[in-house]
Design a protein around this motif. Structure first.
Motif, PDB file in Angstrom:
ATOM      1  N   MET A 223       1.083  -1.224  -0.056  1.00  0.00           N
ATOM      2  CA  MET A 223      -0.151   0.119  -0.052  1.00  0.00           C
ATOM      3  C   MET A 223       0.924   1.276  -0.079  1.00  0.00           C
ATOM      4  SD  MET A 223      -3.116  -0.642  -0.595  1.00  0.00           S
ATOM      5  CE  MET A 223      -3.850   1.050  -0.125  1.00  0.00           C
ATOM      6  N   ALA A 224       2.056   1.165   0.630  1.00  0.00           N
ATOM      7  CA  ALA A 224       2.837   2.336   0.616  1.00  0.00           C
ATOM      8  C   ALA A 224       3.428   2.843  -0.923  1.00  0.00           C
ATOM      9  CB  ALA A 224       4.093   2.226   1.573  1.00  0.00           C
ATOM     10  N   GLU A 225       3.640   1.535  -1.700  1.00  0.00           N
ATOM     11  CA  GLU A 225       4.150   1.922  -3.119  1.00  0.00           C
ATOM     12  C   GLU A 225       2.841   2.543  -4.065  1.00  0.00           C
ATOM     13  OE1 GLU A 225       5.448  -1.972  -4.557  1.00  0.00           O
ATOM     14  OE2 GLU A 225       6.973  -2.104  -2.850  1.00  0.00           O
ATOM     15  N   ILE A 226       1.656   1.771  -3.369  1.00  0.00           N
ATOM     16  CA  ILE A 226       0.712   2.350  -4.434  1.00  0.00           C
ATOM     17  C   ILE A 226       0.286   3.641  -3.899  1.00  0.00           C
ATOM     18  CG2 ILE A 226      -2.129   1.882  -4.399  1.00  0.00           C
ATOM     19  CD1 ILE A 226      -1.510  -1.178  -4.215  1.00  0.00           C
ATOM     20  N   ILE A 227       0.321   4.142  -2.759  1.00  0.00           N
ATOM     21  CA  ILE A 227      -0.104   5.636  -2.120  1.00  0.00           C
ATOM     22  C   ILE A 227       0.868   6.471  -2.812  1.00  0.00           C
ATOM     23  CG2 ILE A 227      -0.169   6.862  -0.064  1.00  0.00           C
ATOM     24  CD1 ILE A 227      -1.350   4.548   1.302  1.00  0.00           C
ATOM     25  N   ASP A 228       2.102   5.943  -2.850  1.00  0.00           N
ATOM     26  CA  ASP A 228       3.213   6.866  -3.592  1.00  0.00           C
ATOM     27  C   ASP A 228       3.256   7.005  -4.971  1.00  0.00           C
ATOM     28  OD1 ASP A 228       5.171   8.466  -2.652  1.00  0.00           O
ATOM     29  OD2 ASP A 228       6.829   7.212  -3.392  1.00  0.00           O
ATOM     30  N   ASP A 229       2.345   6.261  -5.694  1.00  0.00           N
ATOM     31  CA  ASP A 229       2.015   6.462  -7.189  1.00  0.00           C
ATOM     32  C   ASP A 229       1.969   7.817  -7.607  1.00  0.00           C
ATOM     33  OD1 ASP A 229       1.813   5.108 -10.111  1.00  0.00           O
ATOM     34  OD2 ASP A 229      -0.181   6.228  -9.332  1.00  0.00           O
ATOM     35  N   PRO A 230       2.625   8.413  -8.441  1.00  0.00           N
ATOM     36  CA  PRO A 230       2.055   9.915  -8.953  1.00  0.00           C
ATOM     37  C   PRO A 230       0.487  10.055  -9.282  1.00  0.00           C
ATOM     38  CG  PRO A 230       4.122   9.052 -10.209  1.00  0.00           C
ATOM     39  CD  PRO A 230       3.567   7.848  -9.390  1.00  0.00           C
ATOM     40  N   GLU A 231       0.116   9.165  -9.955  1.00  0.00           N
ATOM     41  CA  GLU A 231      -1.458   9.383 -10.308  1.00  0.00           C
ATOM     42  C   GLU A 231      -2.222   9.501  -9.128  1.00  0.00           C
ATOM     43  OE1 GLU A 231      -4.921   7.517 -13.098  1.00  0.00           O
ATOM     44  OE2 GLU A 231      -2.783   7.650 -13.770  1.00  0.00           O
ATOM     45  N   VAL A 232      -2.017   8.415  -7.994  1.00  0.00           N
ATOM     46  CA  VAL A 232      -2.696   8.370  -6.925  1.00  0.00           C
ATOM     47  C   VAL A 232      -2.354   9.760  -5.830  1.00  0.00           C
ATOM     48  CG1 VAL A 232      -2.861   7.103  -4.540  1.00  0.00           C
ATOM     49  CG2 VAL A 232      -2.497   5.791  -6.590  1.00  0.00           C
ATOM     50  N   LEU A 233      -1.146  10.188  -5.861  1.00  0.00           N
ATOM     51  CA  LEU A 233      -0.761  11.461  -5.214  1.00  0.00           C
ATOM     52  C   LEU A 233      -1.588  12.576  -6.131  1.00  0.00           C
ATOM     53  CD1 LEU A 233       2.872  11.037  -4.921  1.00  0.00           C
ATOM     54  CD2 LEU A 233       1.140  10.790  -3.125  1.00  0.00           C
ATOM     55  N   ARG A 234      -1.895  12.606  -7.244  1.00  0.00           N
ATOM     56  CA  ARG A 234      -2.450  13.560  -7.895  1.00  0.00           C
ATOM     57  C   ARG A 234      -3.998  13.537  -7.810  1.00  0.00           C
ATOM     58  NH1 ARG A 234      -3.568  14.066 -14.298  1.00  0.00           N
ATOM     59  NH2 ARG A 234      -4.062  16.405 -14.333  1.00  0.00           N
ATOM     60  N   PHE A 235      -4.368  12.567  -7.443  1.00  0.00           N
ATOM     61  CA  PHE A 235      -6.014  12.655  -7.614  1.00  0.00           C
ATOM     62  C   PHE A 235      -6.577  12.432  -6.358  1.00  0.00           C
ATOM     63  CE2 PHE A 235      -5.600  11.201 -12.275  1.00  0.00           C
ATOM     64  CZ  PHE A 235      -5.773  12.327 -12.446  1.00  0.00           C
ATOM     65  N   THR A 236      -5.660  12.154  -4.973  1.00  0.00           N
ATOM     66  CA  THR A 236      -6.260  11.875  -3.773  1.00  0.00           C
ATOM     67  C   THR A 236      -6.085  13.205  -2.866  1.00  0.00           C
ATOM     68  OG1 THR A 236      -4.264  10.672  -3.009  1.00  0.00           O
ATOM     69  CG2 THR A 236      -6.090   9.313  -3.859  1.00  0.00           C
ATOM     70  N   GLY A 237      -6.793  13.320  -1.882  1.00  0.00           N
ATOM     71  CA  GLY A 237      -6.402  14.127  -0.953  1.00  0.00           C
ATOM     72  C   GLY A 237      -5.299  13.736  -0.064  1.00  0.00           C
ATOM     73  N   ASP A 238      -4.683  15.197   0.643  1.00  0.00           N
ATOM     74  CA  ASP A 238      -3.546  14.807   1.514  1.00  0.00           C
ATOM     75  C   ASP A 238      -3.945  14.274   2.749  1.00  0.00           C
ATOM     76  OD1 ASP A 238      -2.169  16.247  -0.637  1.00  0.00           O
ATOM     77  OD2 ASP A 238      -2.724  18.180   0.178  1.00  0.00           O
ATOM     78  N   SER A 239      -3.000  13.233   3.239  1.00  0.00           N
ATOM     79  CA  SER A 239      -3.300  12.845   4.479  1.00  0.00           C
ATOM     80  C   SER A 239      -2.638  13.716   5.786  1.00  0.00           C
ATOM     81  CB  SER A 239      -2.155  11.578   4.636  1.00  0.00           C
ATOM     82  OG  SER A 239      -2.343  11.055   5.888  1.00  0.00           O
ATOM     83  N   PRO A 240      -3.520  13.636   6.712  1.00  0.00           N
ATOM     84  CA  PRO A 240      -3.081  14.606   7.952  1.00  0.00           C
ATOM     85  C   PRO A 240      -2.027  14.079   8.516  1.00  0.00           C
ATOM     86  CG  PRO A 240      -5.089  13.335   8.352  1.00  0.00           C
ATOM     87  CD  PRO A 240      -4.814  12.918   6.802  1.00  0.00           C
TER      88      PRO A 240
END
Length: 196
Positions: A34-51
């Protein structure tokens, strides 16, 4: 007097099986993938920032504790054929008085453009209405995330409002669109609405 269904029981963490994907409970062992998936550029672009800072320890604790949460449902999206972890599908922000939840999902690169996202959304939304007795499921989608919006519309979500320029990504401001689906509509089409 109206008859209300019993309160949703989020303590039961199901396995939901489709033709292409299996949604299953998370384990702490899923954290590295999941760390790898969350760090994917497209995931980062389209999801909200984590607190929270998404350190390896935090992610192991987070994914290892999902099955103990009595007021939300976090499921791993996996490839049915291989068992590969592809992402997550989540019902959260449970509001018992309104019988509503918020939905979110994300898929890493190997889960995209295969129909898995659409199937995963249908599986967890169907579970929300048919097993948990939800009345309404909401989500937010950024205006530049056309792929996700297309999937949500295919499953029957409709636009309920727009929050103008609510997110900043790569120096550009984007709207967030609130979309929702109601139990009576789901009962009519089961995630396959007829579109004109």
């Amino acid at each position: 007097m109206t008859h209300e269904p019993p309160a949703a029981d989020f303590s039961l963490k199901p396995v939901l099986t489709g033709e292409k994907t299996v949604l299953r409970p998370f384990t702490a062992a899923d954290a590295d993938t999941m760390a790898e998936i969350i760090d994917d550029p497209e995931v980062l672009r389209f999801t909200g920032d984590s607190p929270n800072e998404l350190t390896p320890d935090f992610l192991r604790s987070w994914y290892g504790s999902r099955n103990a949460q009595p007021d939300r449902l976090d499921l791993a999206v996996t490839d049915r054929a291989t068992g590969e972890l592809l992402g997550e599908a989540v019902l959260h922000d449970w509001d018992p008085a309104r019988r509503s939840c918020t939905f979110r999902t994300l898929l890493g690169p190997t889960g995209r453009d295969r129909g898995i996202g659409t199937e995963a959304v249908r599986l967890i939304v169907g579970h929300g209405f048919e097993r948990l007795g939800l009345h309404r499921i909401d989500l937010d989608v950024y205006s530049h995330n056309h792929r996700a919006r297309h999937v949500y519309e295919k499953v029957g979500f409709t636009e309920a409002g727009v929050t103008g320029e609510s997110v900043l990504r790569d120096g550009e401001r984007h709207d967030a669109t609130l979309m929702s689906i109601l139990a009576p509509d789901w009962a009519k089409h089961r995630g396959r609405p007829v579109r004109p």
